[in-house]
Design a protein around this motif. Structure first.
Motif, PDB file in Angstrom:
ATOM      1  N   ASN A  18      -1.172  -7.232   6.265  1.00  0.00           N
ATOM      2  CA  ASN A  18      -2.180  -8.284   6.410  1.00  0.00           C
ATOM      3  C   ASN A  18      -3.480  -7.747   7.019  1.00  0.00           C
ATOM      4  O   ASN A  18      -4.573  -8.186   6.654  1.00  0.00           O
ATOM      5  N   ALA A  19      -3.357  -6.795   7.935  1.00  0.00           N
ATOM      6  CA  ALA A  19      -4.536  -6.256   8.619  1.00  0.00           C
ATOM      7  C   ALA A  19      -5.456  -5.504   7.676  1.00  0.00           C
ATOM      8  O   ALA A  19      -6.661  -5.378   7.936  1.00  0.00           O
ATOM      9  N   ARG A  20      -4.901  -5.013   6.563  1.00  0.00           N
ATOM     10  CA  ARG A  20      -5.712  -4.233   5.629  1.00  0.00           C
ATOM     11  C   ARG A  20      -6.061  -5.008   4.360  1.00  0.00           C
ATOM     12  O   ARG A  20      -6.829  -4.526   3.523  1.00  0.00           O
ATOM     13  N   ALA A  21      -5.506  -6.193   4.214  1.00  0.00           N
ATOM     14  CA  ALA A  21      -5.625  -6.929   2.955  1.00  0.00           C
ATOM     15  C   ALA A  21      -7.069  -7.286   2.598  1.00  0.00           C
ATOM     16  O   ALA A  21      -7.454  -7.272   1.421  1.00  0.00           O
ATOM     17  N   ASP A  22      -7.893  -7.598   3.609  1.00  0.00           N
ATOM     18  CA  ASP A  22      -9.261  -8.031   3.311  1.00  0.00           C
ATOM     19  C   ASP A  22     -10.130  -6.897   2.803  1.00  0.00           C
ATOM     20  O   ASP A  22     -11.255  -7.128   2.348  1.00  0.00           O
ATOM     21  N   ARG A  23      -9.641  -5.669   2.864  1.00  0.00           N
ATOM     22  CA  ARG A  23     -10.412  -4.532   2.359  1.00  0.00           C
ATOM     23  C   ARG A  23     -10.078  -4.240   0.893  1.00  0.00           C
ATOM     24  O   ARG A  23     -10.636  -3.317   0.300  1.00  0.00           O
ATOM     25  N   LEU A  24      -9.166  -5.007   0.337  1.00  0.00           N
ATOM     26  CA  LEU A  24      -8.670  -4.719  -1.003  1.00  0.00           C
ATOM     27  C   LEU A  24      -9.331  -5.612  -2.052  1.00  0.00           C
ATOM     28  O   LEU A  24      -9.762  -6.725  -1.763  1.00  0.00           O
ATOM     29  N   SER A  25      -9.356  -5.126  -3.283  1.00  0.00           N
ATOM     30  CA  SER A  25      -9.836  -5.927  -4.401  1.00  0.00           C
ATOM     31  C   SER A  25      -8.813  -7.033  -4.673  1.00  0.00           C
ATOM     32  O   SER A  25      -7.668  -6.955  -4.217  1.00  0.00           O
ATOM     33  N   PRO A  26      -9.192  -8.068  -5.432  1.00  0.00           N
ATOM     34  CA  PRO A  26      -8.243  -9.157  -5.719  1.00  0.00           C
ATOM     35  C   PRO A  26      -6.937  -8.680  -6.339  1.00  0.00           C
ATOM     36  O   PRO A  26      -5.860  -9.158  -5.976  1.00  0.00           O
ATOM     37  N   SER A  27      -7.015  -7.746  -7.285  1.00  0.00           N
ATOM     38  CA  SER A  27      -5.786  -7.258  -7.923  1.00  0.00           C
ATOM     39  C   SER A  27      -4.924  -6.478  -6.932  1.00  0.00           C
ATOM     40  O   SER A  27      -3.693  -6.588  -6.942  1.00  0.00           O
ATOM     41  N   MET A  28      -5.566  -5.702  -6.070  1.00  0.00           N
ATOM     42  CA  MET A  28      -4.829  -4.947  -5.064  1.00  0.00           C
ATOM     43  C   MET A  28      -4.237  -5.883  -4.011  1.00  0.00           C
ATOM     44  O   MET A  28      -3.138  -5.644  -3.492  1.00  0.00           O
ATOM     45  N   GLN A  29      -4.935  -6.982  -3.710  1.00  0.00           N
ATOM     46  CA  GLN A  29      -4.397  -7.976  -2.781  1.00  0.00           C
ATOM     47  C   GLN A  29      -3.120  -8.594  -3.344  1.00  0.00           C
ATOM     48  O   GLN A  29      -2.164  -8.845  -2.608  1.00  0.00           O
ATOM     49  N   SER A  30      -3.103  -8.824  -4.653  1.00  0.00           N
ATOM     50  CA  SER A  30      -1.894  -9.378  -5.294  1.00  0.00           C
ATOM     51  C   SER A  30      -0.710  -8.447  -5.112  1.00  0.00           C
ATOM     52  O   SER A  30       0.405  -8.881  -4.814  1.00  0.00           O
ATOM     53  N   VAL A  31      -0.964  -7.148  -5.290  1.00  0.00           N
ATOM     54  CA  VAL A  31       0.095  -6.160  -5.108  1.00  0.00           C
ATOM     55  C   VAL A  31       0.560  -6.128  -3.653  1.00  0.00           C
ATOM     56  O   VAL A  31       1.753  -6.135  -3.358  1.00  0.00           O
ATOM     57  N   ALA A  32      -0.413  -6.110  -2.728  1.00  0.00           N
ATOM     58  CA  ALA A  32      -0.088  -6.051  -1.300  1.00  0.00           C
ATOM     59  C   ALA A  32       0.716  -7.266  -0.867  1.00  0.00           C
ATOM     60  O   ALA A  32       1.691  -7.159  -0.112  1.00  0.00           O
ATOM     61  N   GLU A  33       0.322  -8.436  -1.350  1.00  0.00           N
ATOM     62  CA  GLU A  33       1.033  -9.667  -0.984  1.00  0.00           C
ATOM     63  C   GLU A  33       2.444  -9.678  -1.558  1.00  0.00           C
ATOM     64  O   GLU A  33       3.385 -10.149  -0.917  1.00  0.00           O
ATOM     65  N   TYR A  34       2.575  -9.159  -2.779  1.00  0.00           N
ATOM     66  CA  TYR A  34       3.919  -9.097  -3.366  1.00  0.00           C
ATOM     67  C   TYR A  34       4.829  -8.183  -2.540  1.00  0.00           C
ATOM     68  O   TYR A  34       5.965  -8.540  -2.221  1.00  0.00           O
ATOM     69  N   ILE A  35       4.331  -7.005  -2.183  1.00  0.00           N
ATOM     70  CA  ILE A  35       5.125  -6.074  -1.380  1.00  0.00           C
ATOM     71  C   ILE A  35       5.497  -6.702  -0.040  1.00  0.00           C
ATOM     72  O   ILE A  35       6.648  -6.628   0.409  1.00  0.00           O
ATOM     73  N   ARG A  36       4.509  -7.344   0.591  1.00  0.00           N
ATOM     74  CA  ARG A  36       4.752  -7.982   1.897  1.00  0.00           C
ATOM     75  C   ARG A  36       5.859  -9.018   1.820  1.00  0.00           C
ATOM     76  O   ARG A  36       6.709  -9.109   2.713  1.00  0.00           O
ATOM     77  N   ASP A  37       5.859  -9.805   0.735  1.00  0.00           N
ATOM     78  CA  ASP A  37       6.811 -10.920   0.619  1.00  0.00           C
ATOM     79  C   ASP A  37       8.128 -10.528  -0.037  1.00  0.00           C
ATOM     80  O   ASP A  37       9.063 -11.343  -0.085  1.00  0.00           O
ATOM     81  N   ASN A  38       8.218  -9.303  -0.556  1.00  0.00           N
ATOM     82  CA  ASN A  38       9.421  -8.886  -1.291  1.00  0.00           C
ATOM     83  C   ASN A  38       9.818  -7.461  -0.909  1.00  0.00           C
ATOM     84  O   ASN A  38       9.970  -6.594  -1.771  1.00  0.00           O
ATOM     85  N   LEU A  39       9.974  -7.231   0.383  1.00  0.00           N
ATOM     86  CA  LEU A  39      10.268  -5.876   0.859  1.00  0.00           C
ATOM     87  C   LEU A  39      11.566  -5.339   0.265  1.00  0.00           C
ATOM     88  O   LEU A  39      11.637  -4.185  -0.159  1.00  0.00           O
ATOM     89  N   SER A  40      12.626  -6.157   0.255  1.00  0.00           N
ATOM     90  CA  SER A  40      13.915  -5.692  -0.262  1.00  0.00           C
ATOM     91  C   SER A  40      13.816  -5.316  -1.728  1.00  0.00           C
ATOM     92  O   SER A  40      14.312  -4.271  -2.160  1.00  0.00           O
ATOM     93  N   ALA A  41      13.158  -6.179  -2.521  1.00  0.00           N
ATOM     94  CA  ALA A  41      13.030  -5.910  -3.950  1.00  0.00           C
ATOM     95  C   ALA A  41      12.205  -4.655  -4.205  1.00  0.00           C
ATOM     96  O   ALA A  41      12.517  -3.860  -5.099  1.00  0.00           O
ATOM     97  N   THR A  42      11.164  -4.445  -3.406  1.00  0.00           N
ATOM     98  CA  THR A  42      10.285  -3.279  -3.581  1.00  0.00           C
ATOM     99  C   THR A  42      11.056  -1.976  -3.483  1.00  0.00           C
ATOM    100  O   THR A  42      10.735  -0.994  -4.156  1.00  0.00           O
ATOM    101  N   LEU A  43      12.098  -1.951  -2.643  1.00  0.00           N
ATOM    102  CA  LEU A  43      12.884  -0.727  -2.464  1.00  0.00           C
ATOM    103  C   LEU A  43      13.471  -0.203  -3.769  1.00  0.00           C
ATOM    104  O   LEU A  43      13.644   0.998  -3.944  1.00  0.00           O
ATOM    105  N   SER A  44      13.790  -1.104  -4.688  1.00  0.00           N
ATOM    106  CA  SER A  44      14.462  -0.683  -5.924  1.00  0.00           C
ATOM    107  C   SER A  44      13.547  -0.723  -7.147  1.00  0.00           C
ATOM    108  O   SER A  44      14.010  -0.522  -8.273  1.00  0.00           O
ATOM    109  N   GLN A  45      12.252  -0.971  -6.938  1.00  0.00           N
ATOM    110  CA  GLN A  45      11.350  -1.123  -8.073  1.00  0.00           C
ATOM    111  C   GLN A  45      10.400   0.062  -8.215  1.00  0.00           C
ATOM    112  O   GLN A  45       9.998   0.687  -7.226  1.00  0.00           O
ATOM    113  N   SER A  46      10.040   0.346  -9.451  1.00  0.00           N
ATOM    114  CA  SER A  46       9.062   1.393  -9.742  1.00  0.00           C
ATOM    115  C   SER A  46       7.665   0.796  -9.718  1.00  0.00           C
ATOM    116  O   SER A  46       7.476  -0.433  -9.673  1.00  0.00           O
ATOM    117  N   ALA A  47       6.662   1.661  -9.763  1.00  0.00           N
ATOM    118  CA  ALA A  47       5.278   1.189  -9.812  1.00  0.00           C
ATOM    119  C   ALA A  47       5.042   0.335 -11.056  1.00  0.00           C
ATOM    120  O   ALA A  47       4.324  -0.669 -11.010  1.00  0.00           O
TER     121      ALA A  47
END
Length: 292
Positions: A18-47
């Motif tokens: 969250n502390a770095r989110a405001d420095r990101l573009s809208p598309s990058m914010q979407s990625v950051a928010e997804y990772i933040r809200d889905n930590l467990s799922a991110t562990l098993s997912q590729s880029a």
């Protein structure tokens, strides 16, 4: 007193994003928010998988990860895993639990009753009834049943293997850690069914067991504590028994209850099979007992 001591490292990880989110573009914010809200799922997912879910590109995913202060996706996953390990600290969970029940035995009884009732209600939910039906259907076709678990779950896996065997369904346990697990994994064969007791992250033993099951085309039945478990994606049948409070000590009675229900469901499909097996066990016991 203990409540101030017990921290949630996953929350601190979300704060870092969250502390770095405001420095990101809208598309990058979407990625950051997804990772933040889905930590467990991110562990098993590729880029690529994350990109598909967030409607971005894999390059955007990598740029986002780096903008959040990680060298790459592997570094991000290692950090998430580290936070989950810290969150799963048995010391912290015990401290949280004892803080709630204090020194009153009635509080301990109420805590236990509430936790078990919650688990049993979850077991009775439609998705778990369906999961149990699918599991029993798979088990009826199995040549043998392999039950996998590590640590405390390993003790329960041993009990479950014995339970299935006593009911007339040959079973074996997969409970060792380290390289000695290989001596148990060589028992696995085509026609078997694997029951895996999964809690939290996938450790190396679980990954090795799953790889062997995949090689042999062995169906997987997963019993997990979260609908975010990566096991659900690859299991042919799954049951979810969430804990009442994830920051408190894990109680294993619900898992035992689930496995015993599975055994009874399996026995009900062919009632003569467990009866014949138990009769045979009694015959053998009589041979072993010293004659008076």
């Amino acid at each position: 007193m203990h409540k101030n001591f017990v921290e949630n490292p996953v929350d601190r990880f979300a704060e870092r994003i969250n502390a770095r989110a405001d420095r990101l573009s809208p598309s990058m914010q979407s990625v950051a928010e997804y990772i933040r809200d889905n930590l467990s799922a991110t562990l098993s997912q590729s880029a690529l998988e994350i990109a598909h879910i967030t409607d971005t590109s894999d390059a955007t995913v990598i740029r986002t990860v780096q903008a959040l202060g990680f060298s790459g996706l592997r570094d991000l996953k290692d950090t998430i895993e580290g936070f989950f390990i810290a969150t799963n600290s048995p010391t912290a969970k015990m401290a949280s639990t004892t803080s709630d029940i204090a020194s009153d035995i009635n509080n301990a009884i109420d805590f236990m009753v509430e936790d078990q009732l919650n688990a049993l209600r979850e077991l009775a939910e439609p998705h778990n009834r369906s999961g149990m039906q699918n599991a029993v259907t798979l088990l009826t076709k199995a040549n043998r049943i392999g039950v996998s678990g590590i640590g405390a779950s390993g003790i329960i896996a041993s009990y479950a293997a014995r339970l299935f065997s006593r009911s007339g369904y040959p079973a074996y346990e997969l409970t060792r850690t380290g390289i000695s697990l290989a001596e148990q994994l060589i028992q696995m064969a085509k026609g078997d069914v694997l029951v895996m007791l999964g809690h939290g992250r996938l450790h190396r033993e679980a990954s090795a067991t799953l790889a062997e099951a995949e090689r042999l085309s062995i169906p997987l039945i997963a019993i997990v504590t979260s609908d975010q478990s990566p096991l659900i994606k690859i299991a042919q049948a799954s049951l979810i028994l969430p804990r009442s409070k994830s920051d408190q000590v894990a109680l294993h009675a619900p898992l035992m209850c689930c496995l015993e229900t599975m055994m009874l469901g399996l026995a009900s499909t062919d009632p003569t099979r467990p009866l014949q097996t138990l009769e045979r066990i009694v015959e053998i016991r009589n041979r072993i007992r010293p004659k008076k």
